[in-house]
Write an enzyme that holds these catalytic residues in place. Structure first.
Site, PDB file in Angstrom:
ATOM      1  N   LEU A 198       0.866  -1.318   0.059  1.00  0.00           N
ATOM      2  CA  LEU A 198       0.280   0.032  -0.096  1.00  0.00           C
ATOM      3  C   LEU A 198       0.972   1.450   0.105  1.00  0.00           C
ATOM      4  O   LEU A 198       2.028   1.143   0.214  1.00  0.00           O
ATOM      5  CB  LEU A 198      -0.682  -0.077   1.342  1.00  0.00           C
ATOM      6  N   LYS A 225      15.301   0.153   4.871  1.00  0.00           N
ATOM      7  CA  LYS A 225      14.691   0.800   3.468  1.00  0.00           C
ATOM      8  C   LYS A 225      14.764   2.298   3.730  1.00  0.00           C
ATOM      9  O   LYS A 225      15.148   2.977   2.691  1.00  0.00           O
ATOM     10  CB  LYS A 225      13.205   0.444   3.359  1.00  0.00           C
ATOM     11  N   LYS A 242       8.089  11.425   0.360  1.00  0.00           N
ATOM     12  CA  LYS A 242       7.561  10.658   1.361  1.00  0.00           C
ATOM     13  C   LYS A 242       8.703   9.839   2.054  1.00  0.00           C
ATOM     14  O   LYS A 242       8.728   9.959   3.493  1.00  0.00           O
ATOM     15  CB  LYS A 242       6.533   9.535   0.689  1.00  0.00           C
ATOM     16  N   THR A 251       6.526   0.658   2.142  1.00  0.00           N
ATOM     17  CA  THR A 251       7.201   1.589   2.739  1.00  0.00           C
ATOM     18  C   THR A 251       6.663   2.589   3.822  1.00  0.00           C
ATOM     19  O   THR A 251       6.107   3.730   3.177  1.00  0.00           O
ATOM     20  CB  THR A 251       8.286   2.469   1.966  1.00  0.00           C
TER      21      THR A 251
HETATM   22  P1  NAD Z   1       0.723   2.936  -6.064  1.00  0.00           P
HETATM   23  O1  NAD Z   1       0.031   4.021  -5.588  1.00  0.00           O
HETATM   24  O2  NAD Z   1       0.944   2.617  -7.596  1.00  0.00           O
HETATM   25  O3  NAD Z   1      -0.218   1.425  -5.487  1.00  0.00           O
HETATM   26  C1  NAD Z   1      -0.983   1.563  -4.247  1.00  0.00           C
HETATM   27  C2  NAD Z   1      -2.224   0.716  -4.478  1.00  0.00           C
HETATM   28  O4  NAD Z   1      -2.887   0.722  -3.161  1.00  0.00           O
HETATM   29  C3  NAD Z   1      -3.036   1.352  -5.375  1.00  0.00           C
HETATM   30  O5  NAD Z   1      -3.657   0.359  -6.434  1.00  0.00           O
HETATM   31  C4  NAD Z   1      -4.266   1.828  -4.402  1.00  0.00           C
HETATM   32  O6  NAD Z   1      -5.530   1.812  -5.086  1.00  0.00           O
HETATM   33  C5  NAD Z   1      -4.244   0.775  -3.186  1.00  0.00           C
HETATM   34  N1  NAD Z   1      -4.826   1.164  -2.172  1.00  0.00           N
HETATM   35  C6  NAD Z   1      -4.565   2.370  -1.383  1.00  0.00           C
HETATM   36  N2  NAD Z   1      -5.438   2.408  -0.505  1.00  0.00           N
HETATM   37  C7  NAD Z   1      -6.265   1.179  -0.341  1.00  0.00           C
HETATM   38  C8  NAD Z   1      -7.141   0.530   0.536  1.00  0.00           C
HETATM   39  N3  NAD Z   1      -7.625   1.180   1.722  1.00  0.00           N
HETATM   40  N4  NAD Z   1      -7.242  -0.601   0.388  1.00  0.00           N
HETATM   41  C9  NAD Z   1      -6.957  -1.322  -0.930  1.00  0.00           C
HETATM   42  N5  NAD Z   1      -6.108  -0.877  -1.721  1.00  0.00           N
HETATM   43  C10 NAD Z   1      -5.669   0.373  -1.425  1.00  0.00           C
HETATM   44  O7  NAD Z   1       2.079   2.282  -5.201  1.00  0.00           O
HETATM   45  P2  NAD Z   1       3.335   1.720  -5.536  1.00  0.00           P
HETATM   46  O8  NAD Z   1       4.106   2.440  -6.471  1.00  0.00           O
HETATM   47  O9  NAD Z   1       2.936   0.201  -5.890  1.00  0.00           O
HETATM   48  O10 NAD Z   1       4.152   1.601  -4.054  1.00  0.00           O
HETATM   49  C11 NAD Z   1       3.560   0.816  -3.168  1.00  0.00           C
HETATM   50  C12 NAD Z   1       4.616   0.703  -1.916  1.00  0.00           C
HETATM   51  O11 NAD Z   1       5.900   0.423  -2.278  1.00  0.00           O
HETATM   52  C13 NAD Z   1       4.774   2.342  -1.339  1.00  0.00           C
HETATM   53  O12 NAD Z   1       4.703   2.241   0.027  1.00  0.00           O
HETATM   54  C14 NAD Z   1       6.213   2.669  -2.084  1.00  0.00           C
HETATM   55  O13 NAD Z   1       6.777   3.660  -1.392  1.00  0.00           O
HETATM   56  C15 NAD Z   1       6.819   1.552  -2.106  1.00  0.00           C
HETATM   57  N6  NAD Z   1       7.772   1.318  -3.220  1.00  0.00           N
HETATM   58  C16 NAD Z   1       7.672   1.644  -4.447  1.00  0.00           C
HETATM   59  C17 NAD Z   1       8.387   1.734  -5.595  1.00  0.00           C
HETATM   60  C18 NAD Z   1       8.191   2.113  -6.827  1.00  0.00           C
HETATM   61  O14 NAD Z   1       9.336   2.166  -7.558  1.00  0.00           O
HETATM   62  N7  NAD Z   1       7.014   2.450  -7.099  1.00  0.00           N
HETATM   63  C19 NAD Z   1       9.648   1.232  -5.162  1.00  0.00           C
HETATM   64  C20 NAD Z   1       9.882   0.518  -3.711  1.00  0.00           C
HETATM   65  C21 NAD Z   1       8.897   0.521  -2.829  1.00  0.00           C
END
Ligand code: NAD
Length: 296
Positions: free
Chosen positions: A64, A170, A245, A95
């Protein structure tokens, strides 16, 4: 295995798809209908709530955006803890701050569910390729139990210590990454302004003591590395708002232990400036735009 998976975004979507390719049965939940449709087309069962997603699960995984979403998904009336069977292990790969990870672990532990924080590095490319690195905070026995599941989504599983230490690893990595990208941007821009060919400068840095990932893999100067986000308009990488963030998490965590992080605090302000200028959706290497003059 029957896995309940919640959060099918840029990272969670491909991670869930890889688990299905590895032979697991998934029940999924997300707020996005599009994300649910993609997972359903790939063979997942779609649930009506986090609670519904985990009622028959043998493992629960969440991916999430931030701590508030994680709290809601685990602790709400229709949340994970309301539906999961006792003893079922749970993994949060979002994260978030270490304190929230510990809080969820405590609440889960009270009803007999082991909880691990397992944030990832490797980006969306790593999520798609199934080559993520997991930084896992859990006791040794739980780490061993979860390793085979994590292997369906990643290549490296590092046991960092007790609950919360995965998030600490992280946050510290991304603190350094955020700072190093600004250093590379500043150096590349100065070199170009002084008149050296940016490609020449990059090749010197990348074989000298300034070498780092921000210089040799994600160089912020356009057209130095053909596959870097900087050579495609800063799209498709790690968003500056996500870096902002993570720097906020580092600053908050540092405040809790009264540890100064001078460069981290400055880096946070620079990415904040970028975000205020409407650039937060671009790859974080677009921080180099803060050094642009009128001629750029
Ligand atoms: P994203 O915003 O693409 O995906 C998050 C998903 O969570 C969305 O589909 C959203 O609809 C869903 N969501 C939000 N609230 C919800 C709820 N209450 N119930 C159900 N679903 C819900 O984010 P992401 O890029 O997939 O990143 C996710 C995590 O991974 C973050 O914490 C980010 O910091 C971390 N991260 C991201 C990357 C990257 O390159 N994108 C790399 C490493 C870590």
């Amino acid at each position: 295995m029957d896995i309940g998976f919640i959060g099918l975004g840029n990272m969670g979507g491909p991670m869930a798809a890889n688990l299905m390719k590895a032979g697991h049965s998934l029940t999924v939940f997300d707020l996005s209908k599009t994300a649910l449709q993609v997972a359903s087309d790939a063979g997942a069962r779609v649930a009506k709530s986090p609670r519904d997603a985990v009622e028959n699960s043998e493992v629960v995984i969440t991916m999430l955006p931030a701590a508030a979403h994680v709290m809601a998904v685990y602790l709400n009336d229709d949340g994970v803890l309301a539906g999961v069977r006792p003893g079922v292990p749970m993994i949060d790969s979002s994260t978030i701050d270490p304190a929230t990870a510990k809080l969820i672990a405590e609440a889960a532990g009270k009803q007999g569910n082991p909880f691990a924080d397992a944030p990832v590095s490797g980006g969306t490319g790593g999520a798609q390729a199934g080559t993520l690195t997991f930084m896992v905070g859990a006791d040794e026995a739980l780490f061993e139990t979860l390793k085979p599941v994590l292997a369906g989504m990643g290549k490296n599983m590092v046991h960092c210590g007790e609950t919360g230490t995965g998030q600490i690893a992280k946050i510290c990595n991304n603190l350094l990454l955020g700072i190093s990208m600004i250093g590379v941007a500043e150096s590349m821009k100065l070199g170009a302004s002084l008149g050296i060919d940016p490609n020449k400068l990059a090749s010197i840095i990348n074989t000298s003591t300034g070498r780092c990932w921000s210089a040799d893999t994600c160089n912020p100067y356009p057209n130095v590395l053909p596959n870097a986000p900087s050579s495609r308009g800063y799209t498709g990488g790690f968003g500056a708002d996500l870096m902002l963030k993570d720097l906020g998490l580092a600053v908050d965590a540092a405040r809790q232990v009264k540890q100064p992080i001078m460069l981290g605090a400055l880096a946070q302000q620079l990415y904040q400036t970028m975000s205020m200028q409407g650039l937060g959706g671009l790859d974080f290497s677009a921080i180099i735009k803060l050094y642009s003059g009128k001629e750029d």
